[in-house]
Design a protein around this motif. Structure first.
Motif, PDB file in Angstrom:
ATOM      1  N   HIS A   1       0.813  -1.213   0.000  1.00 15.13           N
ATOM      2  CA  HIS A   1       0.000   0.000   0.000  1.00 15.13           C
ATOM      3  C   HIS A   1       0.854   1.275   0.000  1.00 15.13           C
ATOM      4  O   HIS A   1       0.331   2.360   0.238  1.00 15.13           O
TER       5      HIS A   1
ATOM      6  N   THR B   1      -3.606   2.047   9.439  1.00  9.64           N
ATOM      7  CA  THR B   1      -4.133   2.867   8.341  1.00  9.64           C
ATOM      8  C   THR B   1      -5.205   3.832   8.840  1.00  9.64           C
ATOM      9  O   THR B   1      -5.222   5.013   8.466  1.00  9.64           O
ATOM     10  N   GLU B   2      -6.069   3.340   9.713  1.00  9.66           N
ATOM     11  CA  GLU B   2      -7.124   4.210  10.250  1.00  9.66           C
ATOM     12  C   GLU B   2      -6.517   5.303  11.121  1.00  9.66           C
ATOM     13  O   GLU B   2      -6.911   6.467  11.047  1.00  9.66           O
TER      14      GLU B   2
ATOM     15  N   TYR C   1      -4.480   5.488  19.129  1.00 10.95           N
ATOM     16  CA  TYR C   1      -4.073   4.341  18.309  1.00 10.95           C
ATOM     17  C   TYR C   1      -4.436   3.029  19.009  1.00 10.95           C
ATOM     18  O   TYR C   1      -4.894   2.081  18.371  1.00 10.95           O
TER      19      TYR C   1
ATOM     20  N   ASP D   1       5.907   7.251  11.460  1.00 15.41           N
ATOM     21  CA  ASP D   1       4.635   7.911  11.729  1.00 15.41           C
ATOM     22  C   ASP D   1       3.792   7.105  12.706  1.00 15.41           C
ATOM     23  O   ASP D   1       2.902   7.656  13.377  1.00 15.41           O
TER      24      ASP D   1
ATOM     25  N   LEU E   1      -3.454   6.614  10.927  1.00 13.36           N
ATOM     26  CA  LEU E   1      -2.748   7.577  10.091  1.00 13.36           C
ATOM     27  C   LEU E   1      -3.746   8.458   9.329  1.00 13.36           C
ATOM     28  O   LEU E   1      -3.485   9.648   9.114  1.00 13.36           O
ATOM     29  N   GLY E   2      -4.872   7.881   8.936  1.00 13.22           N
ATOM     30  CA  GLY E   2      -5.892   8.663   8.250  1.00 13.22           C
ATOM     31  C   GLY E   2      -6.506   9.738   9.118  1.00 13.22           C
ATOM     32  O   GLY E   2      -6.969  10.774   8.617  1.00 13.22           O
ATOM     33  N   LYS E   3      -6.524   9.497  10.433  1.00 11.20           N
ATOM     34  CA  LYS E   3      -7.112  10.463  11.365  1.00 11.20           C
ATOM     35  C   LYS E   3      -6.096  11.504  11.820  1.00 11.20           C
ATOM     36  O   LYS E   3      -6.477  12.509  12.419  1.00 11.20           O
ATOM     37  N   GLN E   4      -4.817  11.250  11.586  1.00 15.72           N
ATOM     38  CA  GLN E   4      -3.785  12.184  12.055  1.00 15.72           C
ATOM     39  C   GLN E   4      -3.761  13.436  11.199  1.00 15.72           C
ATOM     40  O   GLN E   4      -3.806  13.362   9.989  1.00 15.72           O
TER      41      GLN E   4
END
Length: 214
Positions: A64, A208-209, A133, A95, A211-214
């Motif tokens: 990904h 992934t979730e 997290y 990250d 990092l998407g919210k960061q």
């Protein structure tokens, strides 16, 4: 994004007790450089499980587009020491990061638990993100087929202030005990490649979730 993966222990740690006994600073006190880890009752070692999940996770994340940094590249070596593992991930400016383990708990106990950091001075800036997290990882990992721990933490979450990886981290980081190797039902899952793949996938979903919210 850069992801740090720390597969706990190593396959030849048991061959050099003097190396393991070297004292390193864990952010609060001195501790052993590393340990051998646990094993199932029939001898399947934790280090092998940890590395298998780490490889599946790294493959999925790279597919990904993530840059993956691992603290060891095989399961046929020594260490590295726990403080060096923290430095590897910190210097990569990950990250998000995960320490992959399996527990050696009471034979009657089942399930996974997620260990969260406690402020140490070094890790203070990432305590909040690590706690967010942790909830995402707990909610994802319940879909792996492994139940929430019956003996460790509260609803799958607990804190630890004695682990170098969590005390010394400067990135959002957690340690997951993916199950109890001393429990027969858990051991049957932990030694299964199908479960190892599912475990890696559920960790990747949570990362992934997050990092998407960061």
């Amino acid at each position: 994004m850069t992801v740090g993966i720390d597969p706990g222990h190593n396959g030849r740690n048991h061959t050099d007790p003097a190396f393991l006994a070297r004292q390193v600073w864990n952010g609060r006190e001195q501790e052993d450089c590393n340990t051998t880890g646990t094993a199932t009752d029939d001898g399947y070692p934790e280090s092998r499980f940890n590395f298998a999940v780490a490889r599946f996770l790294a493959t999925e994340l790279r597919r990904h587009g993530a840059r993956v940094v691992m603290t060891r590249s095989n399961d046929d070596g020594l260490g590295p020491c726990v403080d060096r593992r923290a430095r590897i991930i910190n210097r990569a400016h990950a990250d998000v990061a995960i320490d992959i383990h399996a527990d050696g708990g009471p034979a009657s106990g089942r399930g996974f638990a997620i260990l969260q950091p406690v402020p140490s001075g070094v890790n203070d800036a990432v305590i909040g993100p690590s706690r967010r997290y942790a909830r995402l990882l707990r909610d994802s990992f319940v879909r792996s087929g492994m139940p929430v721990s019956t003996y460790l933490g509260d609803n799958g979450l607990t804190t630890r202030d004695d682990l170098a990886g969590l005390n010394l981290t400067t990135v959002p980081q957690l340690l997951i005990e993916c199950g109890n190797m001393r429990n027969a039902e858990d051991a049957a899952l932990l030694t299964s490649a199908a479960f190892q793949r599912r475990a890696a996938h559920r960790i990747a979903v949570a990362m992934t979730e997050f990092l998407g919210k960061q």
